[in-house]
Design an enzyme around this catalytic site. Sequence first.
Site, PDB file in Angstrom:
ATOM      1  CG  LEU A 260      59.621  77.369  25.041  1.00 55.98           C
ATOM      2  CD1 LEU A 260      59.205  75.930  24.764  1.00 55.98           C
ATOM      3  CD2 LEU A 260      60.468  77.420  26.316  1.00 55.98           C
TER       4      LEU A 260
ATOM      5  CE  LYS B 198      51.556  82.135  14.388  1.00 60.96           C
ATOM      6  NZ  LYS B 198      51.469  80.694  14.611  1.00 60.96           N
TER       7      LYS B 198
ATOM      8  CG  ASN C 189      55.179  80.675  10.968  1.00 58.59           C
ATOM      9  OD1 ASN C 189      55.112  80.518   9.750  1.00 58.59           O
ATOM     10  ND2 ASN C 189      55.982  79.970  11.733  1.00 58.59           N
TER      11      ASN C 189
ATOM     12  CG  ASP D 138      53.371  77.785  12.349  1.00 58.72           C
ATOM     13  OD1 ASP D 138      54.421  77.553  12.965  1.00 58.72           O
ATOM     14  OD2 ASP D 138      52.576  78.688  12.674  1.00 58.72           O
TER      15      ASP D 138
ATOM     16  CB  ALA E 118      47.202  76.956  15.082  1.00 55.90           C
TER      17      ALA E 118
ATOM     18  N   GLY F 118      53.374  69.556  20.510  1.00 59.54           N
ATOM     19  CA  GLY F 118      53.535  70.907  19.963  1.00 59.54           C
ATOM     20  C   GLY F 118      54.990  71.366  19.982  1.00 59.54           C
TER      21      GLY F 118
HETATM   22  P1  NAP Z   1      44.215  82.138  17.357  1.00 57.73           P
HETATM   23  O1  NAP Z   1      44.305  82.543  15.931  1.00 57.73           O
HETATM   24  O2  NAP Z   1      44.054  83.192  18.399  1.00 57.73           O
HETATM   25  O3  NAP Z   1      43.018  81.085  17.519  1.00 57.73           O
HETATM   26  C1  NAP Z   1      42.731  80.534  18.764  1.00 57.73           C
HETATM   27  C2  NAP Z   1      41.650  79.476  18.594  1.00 57.73           C
HETATM   28  O4  NAP Z   1      41.442  78.842  19.859  1.00 57.73           O
HETATM   29  C3  NAP Z   1      40.318  80.052  18.151  1.00 57.73           C
HETATM   30  O5  NAP Z   1      39.688  79.115  17.337  1.00 57.73           O
HETATM   31  C4  NAP Z   1      39.570  80.209  19.490  1.00 57.73           C
HETATM   32  O6  NAP Z   1      38.154  80.108  19.364  1.00 57.73           O
HETATM   33  C5  NAP Z   1      40.077  78.998  20.251  1.00 57.73           C
HETATM   34  N1  NAP Z   1      40.008  79.235  21.688  1.00 57.73           N
HETATM   35  C6  NAP Z   1      40.711  80.134  22.421  1.00 57.73           C
HETATM   36  N2  NAP Z   1      40.382  80.050  23.734  1.00 57.73           N
HETATM   37  C7  NAP Z   1      39.434  79.085  23.816  1.00 57.73           C
HETATM   38  C8  NAP Z   1      38.695  78.541  24.895  1.00 57.73           C
HETATM   39  N3  NAP Z   1      38.859  78.991  26.162  1.00 57.73           N
HETATM   40  N4  NAP Z   1      37.798  77.541  24.636  1.00 57.73           N
HETATM   41  C9  NAP Z   1      37.610  77.109  23.369  1.00 57.73           C
HETATM   42  N5  NAP Z   1      38.298  77.590  22.295  1.00 57.73           N
HETATM   43  C10 NAP Z   1      39.194  78.556  22.520  1.00 57.73           C
HETATM   44  O7  NAP Z   1      45.516  81.289  17.778  1.00 57.73           O
HETATM   45  P2  NAP Z   1      46.397  80.316  16.852  1.00 57.73           P
HETATM   46  O8  NAP Z   1      47.500  81.075  16.207  1.00 57.73           O
HETATM   47  O9  NAP Z   1      45.473  79.553  15.993  1.00 57.73           O
HETATM   48  O10 NAP Z   1      47.087  79.393  17.964  1.00 57.73           O
HETATM   49  C11 NAP Z   1      46.363  78.420  18.672  1.00 57.73           C
HETATM   50  C12 NAP Z   1      47.317  77.677  19.606  1.00 57.73           C
HETATM   51  O11 NAP Z   1      48.297  76.985  18.844  1.00 57.73           O
HETATM   52  C13 NAP Z   1      48.104  78.621  20.527  1.00 57.73           C
HETATM   53  O12 NAP Z   1      48.213  78.024  21.799  1.00 57.73           O
HETATM   54  C14 NAP Z   1      49.463  78.721  19.877  1.00 57.73           C
HETATM   55  O13 NAP Z   1      50.494  78.977  20.826  1.00 57.73           O
HETATM   56  C15 NAP Z   1      49.598  77.333  19.294  1.00 57.73           C
HETATM   57  N6  NAP Z   1      50.527  77.242  18.162  1.00 57.73           N
HETATM   58  C16 NAP Z   1      51.623  76.449  18.314  1.00 57.73           C
HETATM   59  C17 NAP Z   1      52.513  76.302  17.261  1.00 57.73           C
HETATM   60  C18 NAP Z   1      53.690  75.380  17.453  1.00 57.73           C
HETATM   61  O14 NAP Z   1      54.698  75.556  16.767  1.00 57.73           O
HETATM   62  N7  NAP Z   1      53.598  74.416  18.342  1.00 57.73           N
HETATM   63  C19 NAP Z   1      52.300  76.960  16.060  1.00 57.73           C
HETATM   64  C20 NAP Z   1      51.160  77.754  15.937  1.00 57.73           C
HETATM   65  C21 NAP Z   1      50.286  77.904  17.000  1.00 57.73           C
HETATM   66  P3  NAP Z   1      37.254  81.396  19.022  1.00 57.73           P
HETATM   67  O15 NAP Z   1      37.281  81.530  17.526  1.00 57.73           O
HETATM   68  O16 NAP Z   1      35.914  81.021  19.542  1.00 57.73           O
HETATM   69  O17 NAP Z   1      37.858  82.569  19.730  1.00 57.73           O
END
Ligand code: NAP
Length: 277
Positions: A16, A66, A87, A102, A130, A237
């Site tokens: 977005l 990131k 980020n 963030d 995150a 979010g």
């Molecule tokens: P990331 O570094 O890839 O980490 C993803 C996390 O989610 C890991 O802990 C992973 O577990 C877990 N996960 C993924 N698929 C899963 C599943 N099917 N079942 C259980 N756990 C699962 O990603 P991130 O940067 O932390 O982002 C996480 C989410 O936050 C994303 O959707 C991102 O878009 C969102 N986000 C939003 C904002 C905002 O401004 N709103 C800012 C930052 C991030 P494993 O370690 O086991 O793989």
Amino acid sequence: MTIKAGLIGSPLKRSLSPQLFKLLSSRPGERYSYTLLETRAAGLERALNTIKREGWAGFNVTLPLKEKILTSLDALSSEAEAIRAVNAVRLRNGKLKGDNTDAAALRLALKGAGCRPRGRTCVIWGAGGAARTAAWVLGSGGAGSVQIRNRTFSRAAALVKYFSGLFPRTKFSARKFTAAPAGTATVFVNATPLGMYAPLAACLKFSGPPGSFYLDLAYTLGTSPFLKDRDGTTIPGLDLLIYQALKSAELYSGRPIKAAKIVKLKDRLKTRLLSGK
Ligand code: NAP
């Protein structure tokens, strides 16, 4: 003057950010040209060279870069260095400085919801970038304890070790992803993509006493599955996404947004984003 900015990471097709920066371009004297540069880890250095050559003012960074980008930058803000995730990057005189907007977004969202972490028991699902940011904000906000639950337990344990060293007064612990939270928990954070890119797991519907806080990092345009039917205060979010875009825009334009104005600006952008105008 047009400010060149953009986003790197992959996949970007549902981002977005271009819409947000288009809306931000209606602020007097601020006009963005915002480019999505689909980039996987192997293409990172090529993308950074393109950005330098084209003279962008800065860019946002998303999955899966990131943490990976840390070693490609010339400098880091103290917060990005402590969180170990970036980020937003500012480009000045050919040098790249990484930041973590963030974290500022999370603090603004918690404050706006009336949630002070001090002394609270908090639960985070996830252990990626995150979750690191959430653990930092809760730890630096004086949370009493933070339980980290992750599908891959070893990653939760690594976060606990790292943040226990940074914030010895907060009790960090790693739990099984599906375990029920302690009854004292009043702050619940979804830092996984569940509910956004994949269905929500049942364990993410664990709840606290009435009046607890539920913060979803995964964002959707309607009420997200994690926030649906909660007896408490919900923080979407989308609010975080808009706040981090505003804090990133400050870096790229060099024009600070007054603290008193940022909530109104977030609300205005959110209304326009949701109405598609
Ligand atoms: P990331 O570094 O890839 O980490 C993803 C996390 O989610 C890991 O802990 C992973 O577990 C877990 N996960 C993924 N698929 C899963 C599943 N099917 N079942 C259980 N756990 C699962 O990603 P991130 O940067 O932390 O982002 C996480 C989410 O936050 C994303 O959707 C991102 O878009 C969102 N986000 C939003 C904002 C905002 O401004 N709103 C800012 C930052 C991030 P494993 O370690 O086991 O793989």
